[in-house]
Design a protein around this motif. Sequence first.
Motif, PDB file in Angstrom:
ATOM      1  N   SER A   3       0.842  -1.195   0.000  1.00  0.00           N
ATOM      2  CA  SER A   3       0.000   0.000   0.000  1.00  0.00           C
ATOM      3  C   SER A   3       0.877   1.244   0.000  1.00  0.00           C
ATOM      4  O   SER A   3       2.040   1.210   0.395  1.00  0.00           O
ATOM      5  CB  SER A   3      -0.954  -0.010   1.190  1.00  0.00           C
ATOM      6  OG  SER A   3      -0.335   0.528   2.318  1.00  0.00           O
ATOM      7  N   GLN A   5       0.476   5.718   0.346  1.00  0.00           N
ATOM      8  CA  GLN A   5      -0.379   6.883   0.561  1.00  0.00           C
ATOM      9  C   GLN A   5       0.374   8.148   0.205  1.00  0.00           C
ATOM     10  O   GLN A   5       1.551   8.284   0.547  1.00  0.00           O
ATOM     11  CB  GLN A   5      -0.821   6.958   2.021  1.00  0.00           C
ATOM     12  CG  GLN A   5      -1.818   5.884   2.365  1.00  0.00           C
ATOM     13  CD  GLN A   5      -2.392   6.100   3.746  1.00  0.00           C
ATOM     14  OE1 GLN A   5      -1.702   6.517   4.661  1.00  0.00           O
ATOM     15  NE2 GLN A   5      -3.668   5.821   3.888  1.00  0.00           N
ATOM     16  N   ASN A   7      -0.334  12.403   0.236  1.00  0.00           N
ATOM     17  CA  ASN A   7      -1.228  13.502   0.597  1.00  0.00           C
ATOM     18  C   ASN A   7      -0.608  14.801   0.125  1.00  0.00           C
ATOM     19  O   ASN A   7       0.542  15.090   0.441  1.00  0.00           O
ATOM     20  CB  ASN A   7      -1.429  13.561   2.118  1.00  0.00           C
ATOM     21  CG  ASN A   7      -1.910  12.229   2.665  1.00  0.00           C
ATOM     22  OD1 ASN A   7      -1.110  11.424   3.102  1.00  0.00           O
ATOM     23  ND2 ASN A   7      -3.192  11.996   2.588  1.00  0.00           N
ATOM     24  N   ASP A  68      -5.754  13.462  -1.605  1.00  0.00           N
ATOM     25  CA  ASP A  68      -5.229  12.282  -0.912  1.00  0.00           C
ATOM     26  C   ASP A  68      -5.341  11.077  -1.822  1.00  0.00           C
ATOM     27  O   ASP A  68      -6.423  10.799  -2.369  1.00  0.00           O
ATOM     28  CB  ASP A  68      -6.029  12.008   0.373  1.00  0.00           C
ATOM     29  CG  ASP A  68      -5.929  13.169   1.349  1.00  0.00           C
ATOM     30  OD1 ASP A  68      -4.866  13.812   1.401  1.00  0.00           O
ATOM     31  OD2 ASP A  68      -6.920  13.444   2.053  1.00  0.00           O
ATOM     32  N   ASP A  70      -4.629   6.932  -2.091  1.00  0.00           N
ATOM     33  CA  ASP A  70      -4.389   5.719  -1.311  1.00  0.00           C
ATOM     34  C   ASP A  70      -4.417   4.548  -2.282  1.00  0.00           C
ATOM     35  O   ASP A  70      -5.432   4.321  -2.948  1.00  0.00           O
ATOM     36  CB  ASP A  70      -5.467   5.575  -0.237  1.00  0.00           C
ATOM     37  CG  ASP A  70      -5.257   4.321   0.595  1.00  0.00           C
ATOM     38  OD1 ASP A  70      -4.105   4.068   0.995  1.00  0.00           O
ATOM     39  OD2 ASP A  70      -6.246   3.595   0.836  1.00  0.00           O
TER      40      ASP A  70
END
Length: 145
Positions: A3, A5, A7, A68, A70
């Motif tokens: 994963s 992420q 931002n 954002d 993800d």
Amino acid sequence: MKSNQINLTFSSIAENVGIARLLIASVGAQLDLPLNDIEELKVAVSEAVSNAIIHGYHNIPNNLVYLDLDITGTTLRIVVKDRGCGISDVEQAMQPAFSTDPERMGLGFVFMQSFMDELQVESVLEEGTTVTMIKQFKQTPISSH
């Protein structure tokens, strides 16, 4: 499950739409998405970011837009958020050709809907709008060189 992420928070100015497009394009390239999918992601993200700037903040530059990303497994989730004026009628705003600005085509949400697997729009008047877009993609086997 892998994963990632990312931002990004940026000022509500038109120049930053290009930065949001570049970011999603490079993420799409990393995920090894077909060029066509990357183009669609760029359109969807720039429409969402433009909406935040033009409609959410009425082009007032000293506000913030939040982007954002993800990526989990084979799901790319994109959230574009503003703390602007909000949308009084989300359902109406999502109709093809509806726009509060006569200069605009009003196809932003239509593009987002057709290019993404899921689109959610949540909005509260005077608090802002959150657009969540989900794209499923094929897992590319990592080549062992």
